[in-house]
Structure formats: structure tokens, C-alpha cells
Write an enzyme that holds these catalytic residues in place. Structure first.
Site, PDB file in Angstrom:
ATOM      1  N   ARG A  51      77.534  48.521  73.757  1.00 16.56           N
ATOM      2  CA  ARG A  51      77.667  47.153  73.489  1.00 16.56           C
ATOM      3  C   ARG A  51      76.740  46.320  74.725  1.00 16.56           C
ATOM      4  O   ARG A  51      76.263  45.331  73.939  1.00 16.56           O
ATOM      5  CB  ARG A  51      79.370  46.733  74.297  1.00 16.56           C
ATOM      6  CG  ARG A  51      79.454  45.033  74.281  1.00 16.56           C
ATOM      7  CD  ARG A  51      80.630  44.748  74.708  1.00 16.56           C
ATOM      8  NE  ARG A  51      81.629  45.643  75.413  1.00 16.56           N
ATOM      9  CZ  ARG A  51      81.698  45.945  76.697  1.00 16.56           C
ATOM     10  NH1 ARG A  51      80.580  45.319  77.465  1.00 16.56           N
ATOM     11  NH2 ARG A  51      82.499  46.717  77.205  1.00 16.56           N
ATOM     12  N   TYR A 103      77.517  22.881  59.670  1.00 17.44           N
ATOM     13  CA  TYR A 103      78.139  23.751  59.029  1.00 17.44           C
ATOM     14  C   TYR A 103      79.879  23.843  59.295  1.00 17.44           C
ATOM     15  O   TYR A 103      80.073  23.698  60.438  1.00 17.44           O
ATOM     16  CB  TYR A 103      77.563  25.355  59.350  1.00 17.44           C
ATOM     17  CG  TYR A 103      78.265  26.340  59.058  1.00 17.44           C
ATOM     18  CD1 TYR A 103      78.323  26.945  57.408  1.00 17.44           C
ATOM     19  CD2 TYR A 103      79.166  27.095  59.751  1.00 17.44           C
ATOM     20  CE1 TYR A 103      78.748  27.794  56.950  1.00 17.44           C
ATOM     21  CE2 TYR A 103      79.912  28.175  59.211  1.00 17.44           C
ATOM     22  CZ  TYR A 103      79.657  28.514  57.891  1.00 17.44           C
ATOM     23  OH  TYR A 103      80.461  29.652  57.228  1.00 17.44           O
ATOM     24  N   ASP A 175      70.187  25.302  64.637  1.00 17.61           N
ATOM     25  CA  ASP A 175      70.522  26.366  63.721  1.00 17.61           C
ATOM     26  C   ASP A 175      69.515  26.439  62.741  1.00 17.61           C
ATOM     27  O   ASP A 175      69.243  25.436  62.027  1.00 17.61           O
ATOM     28  CB  ASP A 175      72.053  25.916  63.014  1.00 17.61           C
ATOM     29  CG  ASP A 175      72.492  26.836  62.069  1.00 17.61           C
ATOM     30  OD1 ASP A 175      71.780  27.508  61.521  1.00 17.61           O
ATOM     31  OD2 ASP A 175      73.751  26.931  61.827  1.00 17.61           O
ATOM     32  N   LYS A 200      72.456  35.039  55.718  1.00 10.63           N
ATOM     33  CA  LYS A 200      71.846  34.236  54.421  1.00 10.63           C
ATOM     34  C   LYS A 200      70.316  34.909  54.352  1.00 10.63           C
ATOM     35  O   LYS A 200      70.126  36.114  54.025  1.00 10.63           O
ATOM     36  CB  LYS A 200      71.941  32.836  54.944  1.00 10.63           C
ATOM     37  CG  LYS A 200      73.205  32.422  55.631  1.00 10.63           C
ATOM     38  CD  LYS A 200      74.248  32.367  54.550  1.00 10.63           C
ATOM     39  CE  LYS A 200      75.843  32.162  55.189  1.00 10.63           C
ATOM     40  NZ  LYS A 200      75.912  31.295  56.009  1.00 10.63           N
TER      41      LYS A 200
HETATM   42  C1  LIG Z   1      76.887  30.666  56.906  1.00  8.90           C
HETATM   43  C2  LIG Z   1      76.356  29.777  58.242  1.00  8.90           C
HETATM   44  C3  LIG Z   1      76.687  29.985  59.590  1.00  8.90           C
HETATM   45  C4  LIG Z   1      77.658  30.731  59.819  1.00  8.90           C
HETATM   46  O1  LIG Z   1      77.363  32.218  59.815  1.00  8.90           O
HETATM   47  P1  LIG Z   1      78.284  33.585  59.306  1.00  8.90           P
HETATM   48  O2  LIG Z   1      77.402  34.782  59.183  1.00  8.90           O
HETATM   49  O3  LIG Z   1      79.032  33.341  58.125  1.00  8.90           O
HETATM   50  O4  LIG Z   1      79.301  33.516  60.561  1.00  8.90           O
HETATM   51  C5  LIG Z   1      76.423  28.908  60.537  1.00  8.90           C
HETATM   52  N1  LIG Z   1      75.443  28.243  59.915  1.00  8.90           N
HETATM   53  C6  LIG Z   1      74.803  27.815  58.878  1.00  8.90           C
HETATM   54  C7  LIG Z   1      73.745  26.980  58.514  1.00  8.90           C
HETATM   55  C8  LIG Z   1      75.501  28.707  57.835  1.00  8.90           C
HETATM   56  O5  LIG Z   1      74.940  28.610  56.357  1.00  8.90           O
END
Ligand SMILES: *Cc1c(COP(=O)(O)O)cnc(C)c1O
Length: 391
Positions: A51, A103, A175, A200
Site C-alpha cells: 500500500r 465531471y 483535471d 480514459k
Molecule cells: C471519468 C472521469 C473522471 C472519473 O474517473 P474514474 O476513473 O471513472 O473514477 C474524472 N474526471 C473526468 C474528466 C472524467 O472523464
């Protein structure tokens, strides 16, 4: 020649984890061990418990730090785990200024979890810097940016928001999921923490859930590392390996998808059943110049507004190539319906306020041939037209 002098494209492959120093293996070994034998009662080795630190996860953390131009990377079990852990830098009584079309999961975290813990927030249109300034309170400790935003692809000036944050000693979180360091490097523009849903584009194959965070400042790195270990939402080793594998093709995937996205945006722009196309590469996009200045490209996600919900339903029913699903940034094109998918956590009136209508679709362009995608859209639209004449 050092790694640092290579272009981004080359560094995806030739970085500090290009080969395993023990064996020469050209793929990072997956180290499943949860614990590590200590050879000396007084002096423990680098690894003690997975961890806290694990060599496979560490490889991914090193590589993403290099690619984002940071000093330290952290890998989490999901994008939301990365975002939520970063928010744990705040304390009860603090206040966050956050972009309004954030998001959906981040919206839920901020409005339903942080608020319960005494961390307050103000949503603003981050493209309006006056609005950003006006939202500042004596207890503002962080600015949360998502650019281009989801699902309307609005572009925030990262440098300007970071400067506002620095004036009051607050942190800037960005982000960077939509563009990745291949196209945008928030730390170079003054941000303190870069966050990713590595689910993504970074991994890119719709086969892993993962999150990443990168920081530049040493003291901040220590705080975030402490939180990663304390909260414990770390990425598993098999998943860390999948993300590392996906990363190797990031440049070529994004370049191809972005090129197709532009063609599709132009096609949609002239279509009579499409009201509006949101894509920063289009000359009519309100922050077109800003996007050009702060990023290397517009990315491969766009959204478009159809005539009405009925047209949308017919289009979705007839389109064949893209998967109709939550998520984005994959080798296959993904068509999503924000009102019922990514932004379902938002009340209808909140969505309306933000301009996320019931006739908006988001399209993440994959690696199919652009002409095939356009032909598919064209045949799906033809059913809508046929339905209209039948009325
Ligand atoms: C999908 C997404 C998230 C969240 O990520 P997860 O891997 O689904 O927890 C956060 N910000 C953006 C812009 C996203 O597209």
C-alpha cells in the site's frame, strides 16, 4: 542525449522505466507481493508493504511524473480516488472555487461528501475570470479546474486561474483527463496538482479503471503521498501494468483520434439537424485562441446539440459504429448521453443552468476510419429525416 531532451512521443517509450534493471526486461515486471522481507532489524529496505510502495505501481508513478513535468506521481484505484484523495488536502472550514461544468462524479463528491465534512464550495463559470475572483472568500484554499470541460468543452485559462490562486496562497487542481500531457501540461502553466482519470485516454482501451495525480512541489508531494498511504485507495499492480502498456501508444492514438475529431466536427457543423457543435478547434469556439495558446491540440472529444430530444433518440437508435456508453478516450468511439450518463448525478435544474440539455450528445472519437464514422452518422440522420417526412 538524456531522456529529458527527447520529445514527448519518444519519452512515452524511452523513460526511466524503459528496461527492468534486474533482468533487462522491456516490460515492467508485475510485482504481486503485498509485503517484503526485511534483512536487518534496524534498517528496513525501500519496500515494506505494497500500500505504501510497490515497484510496479512506482514505475507508473515515475513515468507519469516525468511526462507531466512533475516531481512525483501517484496512482490510485480510480480517477475519483485520485480526485477525492487530493481533496483530503483540505480541512473543515475551507472553501473551494470549482468550475461549474465539472465531471459528474466530482460534482457529487464536492456537493454531497465534502459539504458534509464542512468543506464549502462555489461553482463558477471558470471562463469568466471576474466570476472566479468574485467567488473568493477569506477561507478559499483551492481552485478546481477542468479544461476542456465536460461535456461542453469550455476552456479555462490555467495560467490565469493559477495566478489568482497564488495571490491568495491557494492551490490549483487541474483535471487533465481530456487532453493528457500529450497535449496539455498544467504544471508548466502554474497548476499545483494535475489529476487524471487514467481510465480514459492514458490507458485507452476500455479495460481498466485507474487514477493519477502529479505534483511538482516537494512539500506538497509529501502531503499527497501521506494521504495516498493513509486513505489507501491505491492502484493494483495488474492495473498499473495495463496503464503503463496503454501509455506507450498515447501519442499515436491521440494524434489519430484528434485528426478524425476535426473532420467529424466539420461534418456535424454543417448538418441541418445539428444545432451546435462544441469543439475547441472550431473557429467559432469562444476560447479557440486560448486553447491554441495553452495546449498542443483540441483533443478528441466533442459534443453536439441536436434539434430536440426526439431527434437524439432516433439518432442513437440508428447509429452503428460507436458504442453507446459512459466513458471516453478509448480505441473505440464512444457516444454518450450526458443528461442520463456522466451528469445524471446532477439535478435537472442544475444541468439546465449549465447548458447541458436533453438533446446534447458527447462523442469521444476512437481509431475507426473517420469516413466510416461520418457515413454511419449520415445513415443514422437519414432515419430521422425519413421519420420527419412520414409525420
Ligand atoms: C471519468 C472521469 C473522471 C472519473 O474517473 P474514474 O476513473 O471513472 O473514477 C474524472 N474526471 C473526468 C474528466 C472524467 O472523464
Amino acid at each position: 542525449m538524456t531522456n529529458e531532451s527527447y520529445t514527448f512521443q519518444t519519452r512515452l517509450l524511452h523513460n526511466s522505466h524503459k528496461i527492468d534493471p534486474e533482468t533487462g526486461a522491456v516490460s515492467v515486471p508485475v510485482q504481486h507481493a503485498s509485503t517484503y522481507h526485511q534483512f536487518d532489524v534496524d534498517r528496513f529496505g525501500k519496500y515494506d508493504y505494497s500500500r505504501s510502495l510497490n515497484p510496479t505501481r512506482e514505475a507508473l508513478e515515475d513515468v507519469i511524473a516525468e511526462l507531466e513535468g512533475g516531481t512525483k506521481g501517484f496512482a490510485f484505484s480510480s480517477g475519483m480516488a485520485a480526485i477525492s484523495t487530493a481533496f483530503l488536502l483540505l480541512s473543515a472550514g475551507d472553501h473551494v472555487v470549482i468550475t461549474e461544468d465539472v465531471y459528474g462524479g466530482t460534482f457529487r463528491m464536492v456537493t454531497e461528501v465534502l459539504s458534509r465534512l464542512g468543506i464549502d464550495h462555489t461553482f463558477v463559470d471558470m471562463t469568466d475570470l471576474d466570476e472566479v475572483r468574485q467567488a473568493i472568500r477569506p477561507n478559499t484554499k483551492a481552485f478546481y479546474v477542468e479544461t476542456p470541460s465536460n461535456p461542453l468543452l469550455k476552456v479555462t485559462d490555467i495560467r490565469a486561474v493559477s495566478e489568482i490562486a497564488k495571490e491568495i496562497g491557494a492551490l490549483t487542481f487541474v483535471d487533465n483527463t481530456f487532453l493528457t500531457p500529450a497535449l496539455q501540461k498544467p504544471l508548466e502553466l502554474g497548476a499545483d496538482i494535475v489529476l487524471h482519470s487514467a481510465t480514459k485516454f492514458i490507458s485507452g482501451h476500455s479495460d481498466v479503471i485507474a487514477g493519477l495525480a502529479v505534483v511538482k512541489d516537494q512539500a506538497l508531494a509529501e502531503k499527497l503521498g501521506f494521504l495516498q498511504n493513509s486513505f489507501g485507495a491505491v492502484l493494483g499492480v495488474q492495473d498499473a501494468w495495463l496503464v503503463l502498456r496503454g501509455l506507450k501508444t498515447l501519442h499515436v492514438r491521440l494524434a489519430q483520434s484528434q485528426q478524425s475529431a476535426l473532420q467529424i466536427a466539420h461534418y456535424l457543423e454543417q448538418h441541418p439537424l445539428v444545432r451546435k457543435v462544441h469543439y475547441p478547434a472550431l473557429a467559432g469556439h469562444p476560447q479557440h485562441d486560448l486553447q491554441k495558446a495553452q495546449a498542443k491540440g483540441p483533443g478528441a472529444v466533442l459534443s453536439f446539440e441536436l434539434e430536440d430530444e426526439e431527434v437524439l433518440r432516433s439518432f442513437v437508435a440508428h447509429v452503428e459504429i460507436p458504442v453507446f456508453a459512459v466513458s471516453l478516450g478509448a480505441v473505440e468511439s464512444i457516444l454518450s448521453y450526458p443528461a442520463k450518463m456522466s451528469h445524471a448525478a446532477m439535478a435537472p435544474e442544475e444541468r439546465k443552468k449549465r447548458g447541458i440539455s436533453d438533446s446534447l450528445l458527447r462523442f469521444s472519437v476512437g481509431l475507426e476510419n473517420a469516413a466510416d464514422l461520418i457515413a454511419d452518422f449520415e445513415q443514422a440522420f437519414s432515419y430521422v429525416r425519413a421519420g420527419e417526412t412520414a409525420k
